[in-house]
Design a protein around this motif. Structure first.
Motif, PDB file in Angstrom:
ATOM      1  N   THR A 205       0.925  -1.156  -0.362  1.00  0.00           N
ATOM      2  CA  THR A 205       0.154   0.199  -0.318  1.00  0.00           C
ATOM      3  C   THR A 205       0.702   1.012   0.222  1.00  0.00           C
ATOM      4  OG1 THR A 205      -0.586   0.456   2.543  1.00  0.00           O
ATOM      5  CG2 THR A 205      -1.285  -1.113   0.960  1.00  0.00           C
ATOM      6  N   VAL A 206       0.412   2.123  -0.288  1.00  0.00           N
ATOM      7  CA  VAL A 206       0.958   3.463   0.022  1.00  0.00           C
ATOM      8  C   VAL A 206       1.671   3.896   1.331  1.00  0.00           C
ATOM      9  CG1 VAL A 206      -0.932   5.191  -0.098  1.00  0.00           C
ATOM     10  CG2 VAL A 206       1.373   5.577  -0.793  1.00  0.00           C
ATOM     11  N   GLN A 207       0.633   2.763   2.182  1.00  0.00           N
ATOM     12  CA  GLN A 207       0.928   3.805   3.645  1.00  0.00           C
ATOM     13  C   GLN A 207       2.583   3.599   3.538  1.00  0.00           C
ATOM     14  OE1 GLN A 207      -0.510   6.081   6.158  1.00  0.00           O
ATOM     15  NE2 GLN A 207       1.169   5.600   7.231  1.00  0.00           N
ATOM     16  N   THR A 208       2.989   1.337   2.713  1.00  0.00           N
ATOM     17  CA  THR A 208       3.884   0.844   3.420  1.00  0.00           C
ATOM     18  C   THR A 208       4.914   2.094   2.439  1.00  0.00           C
ATOM     19  OG1 THR A 208       2.672  -0.949   3.503  1.00  0.00           O
ATOM     20  CG2 THR A 208       5.065  -0.865   2.713  1.00  0.00           C
ATOM     21  N   GLY A 225       2.554  -1.929  10.795  1.00  0.00           N
ATOM     22  CA  GLY A 225       2.831  -1.869   9.986  1.00  0.00           C
ATOM     23  C   GLY A 225       4.558  -2.183   9.233  1.00  0.00           C
ATOM     24  N   LEU A 226       5.094  -3.371   9.887  1.00  0.00           N
ATOM     25  CA  LEU A 226       6.377  -3.155  10.339  1.00  0.00           C
ATOM     26  C   LEU A 226       6.861  -4.626   8.455  1.00  0.00           C
ATOM     27  CD1 LEU A 226       7.545  -3.398  13.541  1.00  0.00           C
ATOM     28  CD2 LEU A 226       8.469  -2.083  11.642  1.00  0.00           C
ATOM     29  N   GLU A 227       5.690  -5.857   8.676  1.00  0.00           N
ATOM     30  CA  GLU A 227       5.346  -7.124   8.275  1.00  0.00           C
ATOM     31  C   GLU A 227       5.760  -6.162   6.816  1.00  0.00           C
ATOM     32  OE1 GLU A 227       2.990 -10.169   9.314  1.00  0.00           O
ATOM     33  OE2 GLU A 227       3.229  -9.414  11.719  1.00  0.00           O
ATOM     34  N   PRO A 228       4.705  -5.879   5.944  1.00  0.00           N
ATOM     35  CA  PRO A 228       5.289  -5.457   4.863  1.00  0.00           C
ATOM     36  C   PRO A 228       5.794  -4.431   4.200  1.00  0.00           C
ATOM     37  CG  PRO A 228       3.122  -4.128   5.887  1.00  0.00           C
ATOM     38  CD  PRO A 228       3.433  -5.230   6.406  1.00  0.00           C
ATOM     39  N   LEU A 229       6.842  -3.401   5.311  1.00  0.00           N
ATOM     40  CA  LEU A 229       8.067  -2.894   4.994  1.00  0.00           C
ATOM     41  C   LEU A 229       9.048  -4.283   5.226  1.00  0.00           C
ATOM     42  CD1 LEU A 229       9.370   0.084   4.890  1.00  0.00           C
ATOM     43  CD2 LEU A 229       8.743  -0.073   7.908  1.00  0.00           C
ATOM     44  N   LEU A 230       9.145  -4.869   6.080  1.00  0.00           N
ATOM     45  CA  LEU A 230      10.293  -6.663   5.994  1.00  0.00           C
ATOM     46  C   LEU A 230      10.132  -6.570   4.543  1.00  0.00           C
ATOM     47  CD1 LEU A 230      12.072  -7.711   7.427  1.00  0.00           C
ATOM     48  CD2 LEU A 230      11.072  -9.108   8.378  1.00  0.00           C
ATOM     49  N   GLN A 231       8.761  -6.749   3.899  1.00  0.00           N
ATOM     50  CA  GLN A 231       9.127  -7.374   2.923  1.00  0.00           C
ATOM     51  C   GLN A 231       9.638  -6.928   1.135  1.00  0.00           C
ATOM     52  OE1 GLN A 231       4.905  -9.016   1.497  1.00  0.00           O
ATOM     53  NE2 GLN A 231       4.277  -9.278   3.545  1.00  0.00           N
ATOM     54  N   VAL A 232       9.572  -5.048   1.914  1.00  0.00           N
ATOM     55  CA  VAL A 232      10.412  -4.549   0.936  1.00  0.00           C
ATOM     56  C   VAL A 232      11.382  -4.724   1.233  1.00  0.00           C
ATOM     57  CG1 VAL A 232      10.646  -2.306  -0.005  1.00  0.00           C
ATOM     58  CG2 VAL A 232       8.347  -3.063   0.849  1.00  0.00           C
ATOM     59  N   ALA A 233      12.070  -4.490   2.336  1.00  0.00           N
ATOM     60  CA  ALA A 233      13.153  -4.454   2.507  1.00  0.00           C
ATOM     61  C   ALA A 233      13.752  -5.960   2.127  1.00  0.00           C
ATOM     62  CB  ALA A 233      13.145  -4.818   3.951  1.00  0.00           C
ATOM     63  N   ALA A 234      13.666  -6.986   2.372  1.00  0.00           N
ATOM     64  CA  ALA A 234      13.997  -8.062   1.598  1.00  0.00           C
ATOM     65  C   ALA A 234      14.006  -8.451  -0.268  1.00  0.00           C
ATOM     66  CB  ALA A 234      12.803  -9.541   2.097  1.00  0.00           C
ATOM     67  N   HIS A 235      12.938  -8.162  -0.469  1.00  0.00           N
ATOM     68  CA  HIS A 235      12.707  -8.143  -2.384  1.00  0.00           C
ATOM     69  C   HIS A 235      14.467  -7.167  -2.822  1.00  0.00           C
ATOM     70  CE1 HIS A 235      11.016  -8.479  -5.851  1.00  0.00           C
ATOM     71  NE2 HIS A 235      11.087  -7.584  -6.399  1.00  0.00           N
ATOM     72  N   TYR A 236      13.684  -5.536  -2.087  1.00  0.00           N
ATOM     73  CA  TYR A 236      14.966  -5.120  -2.610  1.00  0.00           C
ATOM     74  C   TYR A 236      16.648  -4.900  -1.825  1.00  0.00           C
ATOM     75  CZ  TYR A 236      10.666  -2.791  -4.946  1.00  0.00           C
ATOM     76  OH  TYR A 236      10.124  -3.293  -6.679  1.00  0.00           O
ATOM     77  N   CYS A 245      13.608  -4.320  10.945  1.00  0.00           N
ATOM     78  CA  CYS A 245      12.520  -4.386  10.877  1.00  0.00           C
ATOM     79  C   CYS A 245      12.181  -5.570  11.995  1.00  0.00           C
ATOM     80  CB  CYS A 245      11.586  -4.876  10.287  1.00  0.00           C
ATOM     81  SG  CYS A 245      11.649  -2.910   8.670  1.00  0.00           S
ATOM     82  N   SER A 246      13.061  -6.444  11.557  1.00  0.00           N
ATOM     83  CA  SER A 246      13.503  -8.238  12.012  1.00  0.00           C
ATOM     84  C   SER A 246      13.724  -7.678  13.581  1.00  0.00           C
ATOM     85  CB  SER A 246      14.479  -8.880  11.790  1.00  0.00           C
ATOM     86  OG  SER A 246      14.256  -9.249   9.815  1.00  0.00           O
ATOM     87  N   ALA A 247      14.947  -6.867  14.235  1.00  0.00           N
ATOM     88  CA  ALA A 247      15.141  -6.107  15.306  1.00  0.00           C
ATOM     89  C   ALA A 247      13.274  -6.285  16.379  1.00  0.00           C
ATOM     90  CB  ALA A 247      15.752  -5.830  15.659  1.00  0.00           C
ATOM     91  N   LYS A 248      12.867  -5.355  15.693  1.00  0.00           N
ATOM     92  CA  LYS A 248      11.773  -4.991  16.762  1.00  0.00           C
ATOM     93  C   LYS A 248      10.175  -5.841  16.803  1.00  0.00           C
ATOM     94  CE  LYS A 248       9.272  -0.442  16.831  1.00  0.00           C
ATOM     95  NZ  LYS A 248       9.545   0.975  16.385  1.00  0.00           N
TER      96      LYS A 248
END
Length: 305
Positions: A205-208, A225-236, A245-248
């Protein structure tokens, strides 16, 4: 004479220091670990234990490593009910932790032929203690390279867009370069994204995207909203964002989200999240888990009691 040894364990983003102390009855009331401890090449520390009323009180001294950037380094220390965050600078700070009450891992008697007691061998009582201290260092971007709030608010000079189905967020290419080699390669070569001046990031989402921008410019992570942000971090391949994100997420684990977080770590190949969950999950959460859900397909869930 009392002896102390140290073993390191790396559990996701956390370094666990496991001290083994063999204390001989009648020895001095304090014992120090004489070697300097380094954590993630960012901080150095020393640890002293005071033996007071049959309990050990740990004192941790720490400061930044020489050559580390100028910003204070955030450090979280957790052990035996104690958890606080501190900021290490160029000067030593000392932290007094909670006393360890029930740390004895065993008690044994052995012969000592020390003639200072008498002319014959004596039985001397020794107690072995196992003390665990968890240290989490949050590596932050050097101050000299951290985009400031003014740049975050300067929309006129932003030259790239992050796009998803429900909105678009404007950013600077240079900021993307700092956080991801994949972005850098994509935008400095003749790729479609570079020519169009935007990248389509489907599935979020745009919020992520706003959370992503807040992190890249200001170093801020959202509370939700950490989980979708973590997905972005892993993908890129945004390694630092992935680690933060993992630590939090590890700190927020509970019986309701543990299965989902482990599945997330496995699906997106985030080993630091899985390791952190395995090693840091409290016993109370394990006891609350009375079944295991296994996704076989999108429309079938098998439950094992």
């Amino acid at each position: 004479m009392s002896q102390i040894s140290l073993r390191h364990l790396h559990r996701g983003p956390t370094t666990t220091l496991i001290f083994t102390i063999v204390r001989i009855e009648g020895d001095p009331v304090s014992i120090s670990y004489d070697h300097t401890i380094t954590v993630d090449n960012l901080i150095q520390a020393s640890v002293k234990f005071e033996y007071i009323k049959c309990t050990f009180v740990p004192y941790v001294r720490m400061k930044k490593m020489e050559g580390v950037y100028n910003s204070p380094v955030p450090v979280t220390i957790q052990s035996d009910g104690f958890k606080e965050q501190f900021f290490c600078s160029d000067y030593w700070i000392e932290v007094k932790l909670n006393p360890f009450v029930h740390t004895s891992a065993g008690r044994t008697n052995f012969k000592c032929s020390n003639t200072s007691y008498s002319d014959r061998a004596h039985d001397i009582t020794a107690t072995c203690y196992i003390i665990e201290i968890n240290v989490t260092v949050q590596a932050i971007i050097p101050t000299g390279f951290l985009p400031r709030k003014e740049l975050y608010e300067d929309t006129e000079s932003m030259d790239f867009q992050l796009h998803t189905k429900d909105g678009t967020v404007a950013v600077h290419k240079a900021v993307l370069f700092l956080h991801s080699d994949m972005f850098k390669m994509m935008l400095t070569n003749n790729w479609k994204e570079s020519n169009e001046g935007q990248i389509n990031m489907d599935g979020i989402t745009v919020q992520t995207l706003k959370h992503l921008k807040d992190y890249m410019y200001l170093g801020i992570l959202p509370e939700e909203g950490l989980e979708p942000l973590l997905q972005v971090a892993a993908h890129y391949f945004m390694d630092k964002l992935r680690a933060d994100c993992s630590a939090k997420l590890v700190e927020s684990v509970n019986s309701e989200n543990i299965n989902r977080l482990i599945a997330l770590g496995c699906e997106f190949n985030i080993p630091e999240l899985v390791r952190g969950l395995i090693f840091r999950i409290p016993d109370s959460i394990v006891n609350d888990m009375n079944y295991l859900k296994i996704d076989k397909s999108n429309d079938k869930v098998v439950e094992e009691n």
